[in-house]
Design a protein around this motif. Sequence first.
Motif, PDB file in Angstrom:
ATOM      1  N   LEU A 108       0.835  -1.207   0.000  1.00 33.71           N
ATOM      2  CA  LEU A 108       0.000   0.000   0.000  1.00 33.71           C
ATOM      3  C   LEU A 108       0.871   1.260   0.000  1.00 33.71           C
ATOM      4  N   HIS A 109       1.874   1.268   0.884  1.00 32.60           N
ATOM      5  CA  HIS A 109       2.744   2.440   0.972  1.00 32.60           C
ATOM      6  C   HIS A 109       3.459   2.708  -0.340  1.00 32.60           C
ATOM      7  N   TRP A 110       4.053   1.659  -0.919  1.00 37.93           N
ATOM      8  CA  TRP A 110       4.867   1.896  -2.118  1.00 37.93           C
ATOM      9  C   TRP A 110       4.013   2.195  -3.348  1.00 37.93           C
TER      10      TRP A 110
ATOM     11  N   THR B  86       1.107   3.842  -3.236  1.00 36.11           N
ATOM     12  CA  THR B  86       0.685   5.237  -3.064  1.00 36.11           C
ATOM     13  C   THR B  86       1.870   6.176  -3.306  1.00 36.11           C
ATOM     14  N   ALA B  87       3.044   5.779  -2.791  1.00 35.22           N
ATOM     15  CA  ALA B  87       4.236   6.624  -2.945  1.00 35.22           C
ATOM     16  C   ALA B  87       4.599   6.766  -4.427  1.00 35.22           C
ATOM     17  N   THR B  88       4.578   5.641  -5.165  1.00 32.90           N
ATOM     18  CA  THR B  88       4.926   5.706  -6.595  1.00 32.90           C
ATOM     19  C   THR B  88       3.924   6.603  -7.325  1.00 32.90           C
TER      20      THR B  88
ATOM     21  N   LEU C 146      -7.176   3.890   1.537  1.00 35.26           N
ATOM     22  CA  LEU C 146      -6.750   2.665   2.217  1.00 35.26           C
ATOM     23  C   LEU C 146      -5.774   2.959   3.360  1.00 35.26           C
ATOM     24  N   MET C 147      -4.863   3.938   3.155  1.00 31.99           N
ATOM     25  CA  MET C 147      -3.942   4.323   4.240  1.00 31.99           C
ATOM     26  C   MET C 147      -4.736   4.847   5.437  1.00 31.99           C
ATOM     27  N   PHE C 148      -5.755   5.633   5.137  1.00 33.65           N
ATOM     28  CA  PHE C 148      -6.591   6.185   6.210  1.00 33.65           C
ATOM     29  C   PHE C 148      -7.200   5.034   7.019  1.00 33.65           C
TER      30      PHE C 148
ATOM     31  N   LEU D 241       1.676  13.736  12.101  1.00 34.50           N
ATOM     32  CA  LEU D 241       1.477  14.953  11.291  1.00 34.50           C
ATOM     33  C   LEU D 241       1.617  14.627   9.805  1.00 34.50           C
ATOM     34  N   ILE D 242       2.583  13.739   9.484  1.00 31.94           N
ATOM     35  CA  ILE D 242       2.727  13.327   8.078  1.00 31.94           C
ATOM     36  C   ILE D 242       1.461  12.595   7.625  1.00 31.94           C
ATOM     37  N   PHE D 243       0.994  11.671   8.480  1.00 28.76           N
ATOM     38  CA  PHE D 243      -0.212  10.903   8.137  1.00 28.76           C
ATOM     39  C   PHE D 243      -1.388  11.842   7.852  1.00 28.76           C
ATOM     40  N   TRP D 244      -1.625  12.805   8.766  1.00 34.61           N
ATOM     41  CA  TRP D 244      -2.779  13.687   8.576  1.00 34.61           C
ATOM     42  C   TRP D 244      -2.581  14.633   7.394  1.00 34.61           C
ATOM     43  N   SER D 245      -1.328  15.006   7.124  1.00 38.88           N
ATOM     44  CA  SER D 245      -1.096  15.832   5.915  1.00 38.88           C
ATOM     45  C   SER D 245      -1.446  15.027   4.673  1.00 38.88           C
ATOM     46  N   VAL D 246      -1.046  13.732   4.686  1.00 38.09           N
ATOM     47  CA  VAL D 246      -1.331  12.899   3.513  1.00 38.09           C
ATOM     48  C   VAL D 246      -2.840  12.720   3.361  1.00 38.09           C
ATOM     49  N   VAL D 247      -3.531  12.468   4.490  1.00 39.63           N
ATOM     50  CA  VAL D 247      -4.978  12.219   4.401  1.00 39.63           C
ATOM     51  C   VAL D 247      -5.722  13.500   3.992  1.00 39.63           C
TER      52      VAL D 247
ATOM     53  N   GLN E 123      14.517   0.421   6.718  1.00 39.17           N
ATOM     54  CA  GLN E 123      14.179  -1.008   6.823  1.00 39.17           C
ATOM     55  C   GLN E 123      12.697  -1.222   7.142  1.00 39.17           C
ATOM     56  N   ALA E 124      12.119  -0.309   7.907  1.00 37.38           N
ATOM     57  CA  ALA E 124      10.719  -0.467   8.310  1.00 37.38           C
ATOM     58  C   ALA E 124       9.813  -0.633   7.084  1.00 37.38           C
ATOM     59  N   MET E 125      10.080   0.154   6.041  1.00 39.33           N
ATOM     60  CA  MET E 125       9.264   0.066   4.823  1.00 39.33           C
ATOM     61  C   MET E 125       9.950  -0.772   3.755  1.00 39.33           C
ATOM     62  N   GLY E 126      11.251  -1.052   3.932  1.00 35.94           N
ATOM     63  CA  GLY E 126      11.978  -1.868   2.957  1.00 35.94           C
ATOM     64  C   GLY E 126      11.671  -3.342   3.196  1.00 35.94           C
TER      65      GLY E 126
ATOM     66  N   ASN F 188      16.287  -2.847  19.140  1.00 34.64           N
ATOM     67  CA  ASN F 188      16.785  -1.659  19.852  1.00 34.64           C
ATOM     68  C   ASN F 188      16.376  -0.369  19.157  1.00 34.64           C
ATOM     69  N   TRP F 189      16.335  -0.394  17.828  1.00 31.70           N
ATOM     70  CA  TRP F 189      15.851   0.774  17.081  1.00 31.70           C
ATOM     71  C   TRP F 189      14.393   1.051  17.486  1.00 31.70           C
ATOM     72  N   ALA F 190      13.594  -0.019  17.511  1.00 29.17           N
ATOM     73  CA  ALA F 190      12.170   0.131  17.860  1.00 29.17           C
ATOM     74  C   ALA F 190      12.021   0.655  19.287  1.00 29.17           C
TER      75      ALA F 190
HETATM   76  C1  HEM Z   1      10.532   7.418  -2.025  1.00 26.03           C
HETATM   77  C2  HEM Z   1       9.687   7.921  -1.197  1.00 26.03           C
HETATM   78  C3  HEM Z   1       9.368   7.460   0.214  1.00 26.03           C
HETATM   79  C4  HEM Z   1      10.150   6.857   1.154  1.00 26.03           C
HETATM   80  C5  HEM Z   1      11.609   6.479   1.055  1.00 26.03           C
HETATM   81  C6  HEM Z   1       9.315   6.609   2.299  1.00 26.03           C
HETATM   82  C7  HEM Z   1       9.717   5.990   3.457  1.00 26.03           C
HETATM   83  C8  HEM Z   1       8.889   5.664   4.517  1.00 26.03           C
HETATM   84  C9  HEM Z   1       9.300   4.937   5.701  1.00 26.03           C
HETATM   85  C10 HEM Z   1      10.691   4.399   5.961  1.00 26.03           C
HETATM   86  C11 HEM Z   1       8.222   4.840   6.514  1.00 26.03           C
HETATM   87  C12 HEM Z   1       8.154   4.113   7.854  1.00 26.03           C
HETATM   88  C13 HEM Z   1       8.534   4.961   9.026  1.00 26.03           C
HETATM   89  C14 HEM Z   1       8.353   4.171  10.300  1.00 26.03           C
HETATM   90  O1  HEM Z   1       9.122   3.286  10.574  1.00 26.03           O
HETATM   91  O2  HEM Z   1       7.406   4.451  11.023  1.00 26.03           O
HETATM   92  C15 HEM Z   1       7.116   5.502   5.857  1.00 26.03           C
HETATM   93  C16 HEM Z   1       5.849   5.649   6.379  1.00 26.03           C
HETATM   94  C17 HEM Z   1       4.831   6.361   5.791  1.00 26.03           C
HETATM   95  N1  HEM Z   1       4.842   6.918   4.512  1.00 26.03           N
HETATM   96 FE1  HEM Z   1       6.457   6.995   3.270  1.00 26.03          FE
HETATM   97  N2  HEM Z   1       8.077   7.093   2.025  1.00 26.03           N
HETATM   98  C18 HEM Z   1       8.059   7.615   0.765  1.00 26.03           C
HETATM   99  C19 HEM Z   1       7.013   8.238   0.102  1.00 26.03           C
HETATM  100  C20 HEM Z   1       5.756   8.413   0.650  1.00 26.03           C
HETATM  101  C21 HEM Z   1       4.668   9.086  -0.010  1.00 26.03           C
HETATM  102  C22 HEM Z   1       4.774   9.707  -1.406  1.00 26.03           C
HETATM  103  C23 HEM Z   1       3.623   9.069   0.838  1.00 26.03           C
HETATM  104  C24 HEM Z   1       2.237   9.630   0.644  1.00 26.03           C
HETATM  105  C25 HEM Z   1       1.883  10.460  -0.273  1.00 26.03           C
HETATM  106  C26 HEM Z   1       4.042   8.404   2.049  1.00 26.03           C
HETATM  107  C27 HEM Z   1       3.252   8.215   3.158  1.00 26.03           C
HETATM  108  C28 HEM Z   1       3.643   7.556   4.306  1.00 26.03           C
HETATM  109  C29 HEM Z   1       2.823   7.439   5.496  1.00 26.03           C
HETATM  110  C30 HEM Z   1       1.412   8.037   5.692  1.00 26.03           C
HETATM  111  C31 HEM Z   1       3.567   6.693   6.423  1.00 26.03           C
HETATM  112  C32 HEM Z   1       3.139   6.328   7.848  1.00 26.03           C
HETATM  113  C33 HEM Z   1       3.376   7.482   8.779  1.00 26.03           C
HETATM  114  C34 HEM Z   1       4.838   7.844   8.865  1.00 26.03           C
HETATM  115  O3  HEM Z   1       5.667   6.968   9.123  1.00 26.03           O
HETATM  116  O4  HEM Z   1       5.154   9.019   8.651  1.00 26.03           O
HETATM  117  N3  HEM Z   1       5.345   8.000   1.886  1.00 26.03           N
HETATM  118  N4  HEM Z   1       7.556   5.996   4.644  1.00 26.03           N
END
Ligand code: HEM
Length: 337
Positions: free
Chosen positions: A128-130, A132-134, A186-188, A231-237, A296-299, A306-308
């Motif tokens: 879902l994250h990747w 939406t990000a792409t 879906l993120m919401f 704050l990032i989450f609510w900005s995105v939503v 790594q969290a999203m990778g 310990n990071w957590a």
């Molecule tokens: C290449 C681009 C991006 C990278 C490298 C990236 C990286 C990450 C990482 C590592 C996390 C997990 C943080 C944690 O451990 O909690 C995360 C979470 C998240 N990402 Fe991304 N992200 C990218 C683009 C985006 C985009 C474009 C959106 C939305 C438009 C987005 C929305 C979110 C949201 C809502 C979360 C959960 C809240 C947060 O951790 O801030 N991301 N992202």
Amino acid sequence: MRNLSLYQLVCPTVVALIVSCGLLIEPVAAQEPAGQRQELSEQQLLDELGKIQGRVSIPDPKATTLQQPQGRDYQTFERTALPWVAGFVIVGMLLLIGIYYFAMGRIRLKTHPSGQTIVRFNAAERLLHWTTATAFIVLAITGLNLIFGRRLLMPLIGPEAFSTWSIWAKYAHHYVSWAFMAGVVLMFVAWIRHNLPDRYDAAWLRSAGGFFERTNRRHLPSGRFNTGQKLIFWSVVLGGVSLSFTGIYLLFPFAFTDINGMQWAQYVHAIVGIIMVAVILAHIYIGTLGMEGAYQAMGSGAVDLNWAKEHHSAWVEEQQRKGAIRPRGQTAAEPAE
Ligand code: HEM
């Protein structure tokens, strides 16, 4: 120039029609020499009524708008203000990130990696994250092309190539937007419950998340998401929802609104889009270069324990209570949810 001549052509015609219908204020017209009669009446209509109204039988109601002065404001905004504001906000954010990185450096782990991992985002969440990000990145690049393309890209690649690229960019912007809109919804649904205010937020905000503490960064407990991430989450939503609504207005021109509504949709769409690009640049920085171990969290989906504990201690305690963290050597079969 075209507007002026249309105006000059249309106004006397409308006034003449009204005159012939007997609607004109006859006593005023009667006192004036013949040459001035029409001019004065027209001025009176504009002053007293503020607008000229009438009835047309053209099937397309949009064609009934003969003059729309706000269109000039919109044109000035689009051609002059918008590129400057967009450049200022985006370049400003890049500069801030650069200055912060050189002044404060990377946020490093205070302890050592434990060697034990905990699942932070399961496969569905990462997909879902990747996705939406792409989608967002495609929308950002193709959207910025509308603001800067003609000025910055066309001189580099020439009008032919720029025209071909812009046509494809426009299609991409139209179709990829649906993936982004679905992703935001879906993120919401997936993450709303972890992004509600909690008892850790006040302390996090008071110390600005520890971002400006170079040494001895204090421990700030937080749940699955800290206040900055919320704050990032609510900005995105919220940003995503306003981009989606205004975007749908633009995808289906005049289906839901008139010319004024279309212009407002474009003002909001452009400004919210630019703010979101700046916010996401900060997010990308923290998720990659800015914080050791965050990617790594999203990778892979799993982070070192310990990071957590350093960044999300209340969440780790919750996972321990649920039995989601297994002793060293074993991996949790279930995602840490
Ligand atoms: C290449 C681009 C991006 C990278 C490298 C990236 C990286 C990450 C990482 C590592 C996390 C997990 C943080 C944690 O451990 O909690 C995360 C979470 C998240 N990402 Fe991304 N992200 C990218 C683009 C985006 C985009 C474009 C959106 C939305 C438009 C987005 C929305 C979110 C949201 C809502 C979360 C959960 C809240 C947060 O951790 O801030 N991301 N992202």
